[in-house]
Structure formats: structure tokens, C-alpha cells
Design a protein around this motif. Structure first.
Motif, mmCIF file in Angstrom:
data_model
loop_
_atom_site.group_PDB
_atom_site.id
_atom_site.type_symbol
_atom_site.label_atom_id
_atom_site.label_comp_id
_atom_site.label_asym_id
_atom_site.label_seq_id
_atom_site.Cartn_x
_atom_site.Cartn_y
_atom_site.Cartn_z
ATOM 1 N N ALA A 251 -30.822 -15.805 -2.939
ATOM 2 C CA ALA A 251 -32.063 -15.573 -2.190
ATOM 3 C C ALA A 251 -32.187 -14.160 -1.635
ATOM 4 O O ALA A 251 -33.276 -13.769 -1.205
ATOM 5 C CB ALA A 251 -32.162 -16.574 -1.038
ATOM 6 N N LEU A 252 -31.112 -13.375 -1.618
ATOM 7 C CA LEU A 252 -31.136 -12.090 -0.934
ATOM 8 C C LEU A 252 -31.376 -10.918 -1.870
ATOM 9 O O LEU A 252 -30.719 -10.793 -2.904
ATOM 10 C CB LEU A 252 -29.815 -11.858 -0.194
ATOM 11 N N SER A 253 -32.309 -10.067 -1.477
ATOM 12 C CA SER A 253 -32.457 -8.773 -2.131
ATOM 13 C C SER A 253 -31.379 -7.848 -1.575
ATOM 14 O O SER A 253 -30.757 -8.145 -0.549
ATOM 15 C CB SER A 253 -33.837 -8.190 -1.852
ATOM 16 N N GLU A 254 -31.157 -6.718 -2.221
ATOM 17 C CA GLU A 254 -30.154 -5.777 -1.726
ATOM 18 C C GLU A 254 -30.515 -5.271 -0.336
ATOM 19 O O GLU A 254 -29.650 -5.098 0.528
ATOM 20 C CB GLU A 254 -29.990 -4.611 -2.705
ATOM 21 N N ASP A 255 -31.799 -5.030 -0.101
ATOM 22 C CA ASP A 255 -32.224 -4.534 1.205
ATOM 23 C C ASP A 255 -32.000 -5.575 2.300
ATOM 24 O O ASP A 255 -31.479 -5.270 3.376
ATOM 25 C CB ASP A 255 -33.707 -4.146 1.148
ATOM 26 N N LEU A 256 -32.388 -6.838 2.013
ATOM 27 C CA LEU A 256 -32.191 -7.896 2.999
ATOM 28 C C LEU A 256 -30.709 -8.150 3.235
ATOM 29 O O LEU A 256 -30.277 -8.372 4.377
ATOM 30 C CB LEU A 256 -32.886 -9.180 2.525
ATOM 31 N N ARG A 257 -29.917 -8.091 2.177
ATOM 32 C CA ARG A 257 -28.466 -8.271 2.316
ATOM 33 C C ARG A 257 -27.891 -7.217 3.252
ATOM 34 O O ARG A 257 -27.063 -7.515 4.127
ATOM 35 C CB ARG A 257 -27.800 -8.203 0.943
ATOM 36 N N ALA A 258 -28.320 -5.976 3.094
ATOM 37 C CA ALA A 258 -27.812 -4.886 3.931
ATOM 38 C C ALA A 258 -28.210 -5.087 5.388
ATOM 39 O O ALA A 258 -27.405 -4.842 6.299
ATOM 40 C CB ALA A 258 -28.336 -3.544 3.411
ATOM 41 N N GLN A 259 -29.439 -5.543 5.635
ATOM 42 C CA GLN A 259 -29.886 -5.788 7.011
ATOM 43 C C GLN A 259 -29.067 -6.900 7.664
ATOM 44 O O GLN A 259 -28.627 -6.765 8.821
ATOM 45 C CB GLN A 259 -31.357 -6.184 7.015
#
Length: 502
Positions: A251-259
Motif C-alpha cells: 500500500a505504500l509509495s516511496e514518499d509515504l514510506r519515507a514519511q
């Protein structure tokens, strides 16, 4: 040059698969493992694998695996340097940590301060608010009067969750749909919380109708380095207990994962955390995330993280506890491929998942590329009613999610346990479900698709016993024991309803 082991001797204050798992890491570090066991576990696999083993009491956990004075007595008698608590039992018990420290024995885990703060769901939420970590909207106050809780409930909005501050595993938790139902839900949750945890304090949280459960593995050393080891997807749950976990989350994009990772690290830093821990979060349908809680111990599902990162978290725990710095930095952490884990339980899905007991008549563990089995099982072993019914954790790694999923399904089909009813067939249904395959699910998956996942009753144990005996005679290209027992042959007489068994 050969490095000296961080400790000479470690006592493992646990049982079953996690005790076996810790023993393996001890061996690889040159450390002598010491086991404890109850009278019911005298012949358990972890007892057989340890260098020394000591009985700590009768079968009931309160008299054995939770018996702090006896465990400390054994630790002193064995001359251990440290104690590894595994998970469950005493792993988050501050009294046990303090008893170890008083005895001059290292507890492999966080400080009592961090454990106590994060063990209180109310105090931890307040701490996270102060640290700027997003938390679920709710009421986390000390005033536990009915009037105050009703007033705050109207501010939170319905539906909402009543949750025990000291709780876990779904105990002391109630979903409330309207204000009229709140008094009864509060009374019930408080009563259950008091019985389970000795503390009836509760808090109120917004209840999400569609949410994912995502957790981040944290590892921190005594030199101040705090790292995240990526996330685990833990949304497939039954009665608030995880049954399927994977890394990474689909479910996670790279940007959301980083946040989310940055928030997890900030959460750990806010409590000066040391050793392995897990920051659990909720992710809503709009990709907003919220701190849920922190588990101040090794998680059951840690193998999926190990499989995608190529790390040994138990070794890292031991090294950090010995004061050694982590041998890698955040830039060194890079996931490769995908891993999925299922929990194999001694339970009957056709009978409301009632725990089952018995003797293991036949056992065949799956093998193959990317397959890992963490268990304490052996043939003839008795599965007793005294402890958690989890028998094993089965993990499959693959270069991508679909490869891992297919490998895991095949491994489950190859996993033979006769003599005790298990949830293996149920797990296969979960993994084969189109919504799971697509990665489109939330924490209500099991409820939403209950009809799709429903199973018929397994064969009677008497029939399984015959199958186990006949299975020993099967050679070469003939059917496997599992195919015979599960009746994959349409002409299998064991599944004929028009015949009588004499």
C-alpha cells in the motif's frame, strides 16, 4: 581475527518456536544457551537444543514462565550473563527487568523507563503528541468518570473504540456505534481490562471503518543511533490478532514510506529507546497515518523483515545489549524482494477457531528456495492447552510479492501436521483470495470475506491416525501424506459420505 562473543551464557525466558529461534542466534555468536521449561514442556525441542535446561514449575504459565523468583534463581544457578525474554510472557514486564538488573544480569531489551511509558497507551499517546507524531483523534485523559467519558465521546464522534490503556490482543476493547451503548461498553471493557491487566483505565479513539495496520521495525544502540528497518503490513487479522504479515507493504509509495519511517524514528527517539522495538501505525483510506502503539520487544513477525533485509534481529538485540554499536547505518538498509509470513495455529476454523490439542502423529515441514519455518515441532510431540496455540511461523521470500505469495501457498500445501487440527487450509484460502492477491485489503478483510474463507470440518483424528500409519508405507511417486489426508483425490474413500467407518 575471531571476535569474543558479547556474552558467555544467555538464559532464554521463553518456550516454543521463539526459544528455538534465540538458541540458533546464540549458537552463531558463540554463546551458550540456557533453557527453562515447565513440567508440560519437559521434552520440548528448545529443551533438547539448549546446553542446559531447568524446570521452573508446573504447566500453568503463572507458576512457570511467569514465575520471576524461580527464573532468577535458575539464572543465578546457571551463571548466565544475560536474559533474552523472546515475546509474550515477561518480555514487557518492568518488574522482571528490574529483578534482572538487581541480580547483575543484563536484560536484552529496552530500559524500564521506555517500557513503562510505551506500555501505557494513554501516556504513550501524550508523549507522541508532544513529539509531533500524528496520533489517532481521541480522549487520553486521567478523568475516568462516566460523565467525562460520555462528554469526550461526543467530541470524538461515532463509531469509536473503547480501549484498555494497559491492553493488547483485543482485550478490553469495544466498538461503540452510538452514545446510548457507551455505558455498557465502558463497564464491560473496564471489567475485562482489570481482570487481564490489573488496570481498568481506558481511553477513547476514533474508529476507522477502513484502515490498514502498518508497523515499522526500530533498532537503536546505546551510542544514540536509531534506525528504521522498513515496514511490515499486518492488516490481515482475526479478532485483533495478526495471522498474515508481509514486508514490504503493497500500500505504500516511496514518499509515504519515507514519511511514516521518519515518524517512527522520531517516536523512538522521543522515549530514548534502545534495542529492538516496533512502532505500530494505522493508515486510513486517504493515506493519513497515525501512531497506534509501540511494542517494546521483538515481534512475532520479525522474520519477514530479516528475509528482505538479510539481517538477524536477535543477534542485533544481543549485540546492542552488550553495548556494541550497530554495524550498519540507515543508508545501508535496503529491502530486496518480498516476504510473507503466516502463523500456523492448533485451532479449528470450522468450529469458531477453537484451540485444539493432541499428539503430532505425522510431521513434514515444507522446504525449498525462499522457504523458512520457525517452529518448535517434532513428531510425537503433545500439544497441550496451557499456552498460545501457535505451532509455527511459515515464511516465503520471493523476488516480488506474487512470487512470494505463490511460494507460500505451495509451502502450506506441503506442510503436513496430522494428529492436531490446524488452520493451514484456512490460510491457503486467505492467500488465494483475489483481494489479497491484488493487495486490496484492510483490517476488516477476514470479516468482509468470512463466507469465502469458510471451511468444512477436517477429517476425524482417528482417520488422520490411520492416514499417518499408511503414509509411512507410501514411497516414491505415490501420493504424499498430505494429499491422502486432505482428500485431493476425488475417489479418496476417506471422504465418501455413503460409506461407514467400522
Amino acid at each position: 581475527m575471531t571476535q569474543n562473543p558479547p556474552f558467555q551464557k544467555i538464559l532464554i525466558a521463553n518456550r516454543g518456536e521463539i526459544a528455538v529461534r534465540v538458541i540458533r542466534s546464540c549458537r552463531e555468536l558463540g554463546i551458550s544457551p540456557v533453557a527453562i521449561y515447565s513440567e508440560a514442556d519437559a521434552s520440548a525441542l528448545h529443551v533438547q537444543l539448549a546446553d542446559q535446561a531447568f524446570c521452573v514449575g508446573p504447566a500453568p504459565a503463572l507458576e512457570s514462565y511467569l514465575n520471576i523468583p524461580r527464573i532468577l534463581e535458575v539464572a543465578r544457578e546457571a551463571g548466565v550473563d544475560a536474559v533474552h525474554p523472546g515475546y509474550g510472557f515477561l518480555s514487557e514486564n518492568t518488574a522482571f527487568v528490574e529483578a534482572c538488573q538487581a541480580a547483575g544480569i543484563v536484560f536484552i531489551g529496552p530500559s524500564t523507563e521506555a517500557m513503562e511509558l510505551m506500555g501505557s497507551k494513554i501516556a504513550s499517546k501524550r508523549c507522541m503528541d508532544q513529539a509531533g507524531v500524528p496520533t489517532v483523534p481521541g480522549y487520553y485523559g486521567d478523568d475516568q468518570s462516566l460523565e467525562r467519558l460520555q462528554s469526550e465521546a461526543l467530541k470524538v464522534g461515532f463509531p469509536l473504540l473503547v480501549k484498555a490503556s494497559a491492553g493488547g490482543g483485543g482485550k478490553g476493547m469495544r466498538v461503540v456505534e452510538k452514545i446510548e451503548d457507551l455505558p455498557a461498553a465502558l463497564a464491560s471493557a473496564k471489567r475485562e481490562a482489570l481482570n487481564a491487566f490489573g488496570d481498568d483505565a481506558v481511553f477513547l479513539e476514533r474508529y476507522f471503518t477502513s484502515v490498514r495496520h502498518i508497523e515499522f521495525q526500530i533498532l537503536a544502540d546505546t551510542q544514540g543511533q536509531v534506525l528504521h528497518l522498513c515496514e511490515r503490513e499486518c492488516s490481515i487479522q482475526r479478532r485483533h490478532q495478526k495471522i498474515v504479515e508481509e514486508a514490504l507493504s503493497p500500500a505504500l509509495s516511496e514518499d509515504l514510506r519515507a514519511q511514516m519511517a521518519a515518524a517512527a524514528v522520531q517516536a523512538a527517539k522521543a522515549v530514548h529507546y534502545v534495542n529492538a522495538g516496533t512502532i505500530e501505525m494505522l493508515l486510513d483510506a486517504e493515506n493519513r497515518f497515525y501512531f497506534l502503539e509501540m511494542n517494546t520487544r521483538l515481534q512475532v513477525e520479525h522474520p519477514v523483515t530479516e528475509q528482505v533485509l538479510g539481517l538477524d534481529l536477535v543477534k542485533a538485540q544481543i549485540q546492542v545489549a552488550a553495548g556494541q554499536p550497530l554495524p550498519f547505518s540507515q543508508n545501508d538498509i535496503s529491502a530486496r524482494g518480498h516476504a510473507i509470513e503466516v502463523r500456523v495455529y492448533a485451532e479449528d476454523p470450522a468450529r469458531q477457531f477453537m484451540p485444539t490439542t493432541g499428539h503430532i502423529l505425522a510431521l513434514k515441514l515444507p522446504q525449498g528456495p525462499g522457504i523458512r519455518v520457525d517452529s518448535g515441532l517434532y513428531r510425537t510431540q503433545e500439544i497441550t492447552p496451557y499456552y498460545d496455540p501457535m505451532l509455527a511461523k511459515l515464511v516465503a521470500w520471493g523476488p516480488d510479492r506474487e512470487s512470494a505469495r505463490l511460494r507460500l501457498i505451495q509451502a502450506l500445501k506441503d506442510f503436513v501436521i496430522l494428529g492436531v487440527t490446524t488452520n493451514i487450509a484456512y490460510l491457503i484460502r486467505v492467500l488465494e483470495h483475489p483481494q489479497f492477491q491484488a493487495g486490496h485489503f484492510d483490517t476488516h478483510f477476514v470479516e468482509h470475506y468470512a463466507a469465502d474463507l469458510q471451511l468444512a470440518a477436517e477429517l476425524p483424528l482417528s482417520v488422520q491416525a490411520v492416514a499417518a500409519l499408511l503414509g509411512k508405507q507410501m514411497q516414491g511417486g505415490q501420493r504424499s501424506v498430505q494429499n491422502f489426508a486432505q482428500g485431493q483425490d476425488a475417489h479418496n474413500p476417506w471422504l465418501r459420505t455413503d460409506l461407514k467407518l467400522l
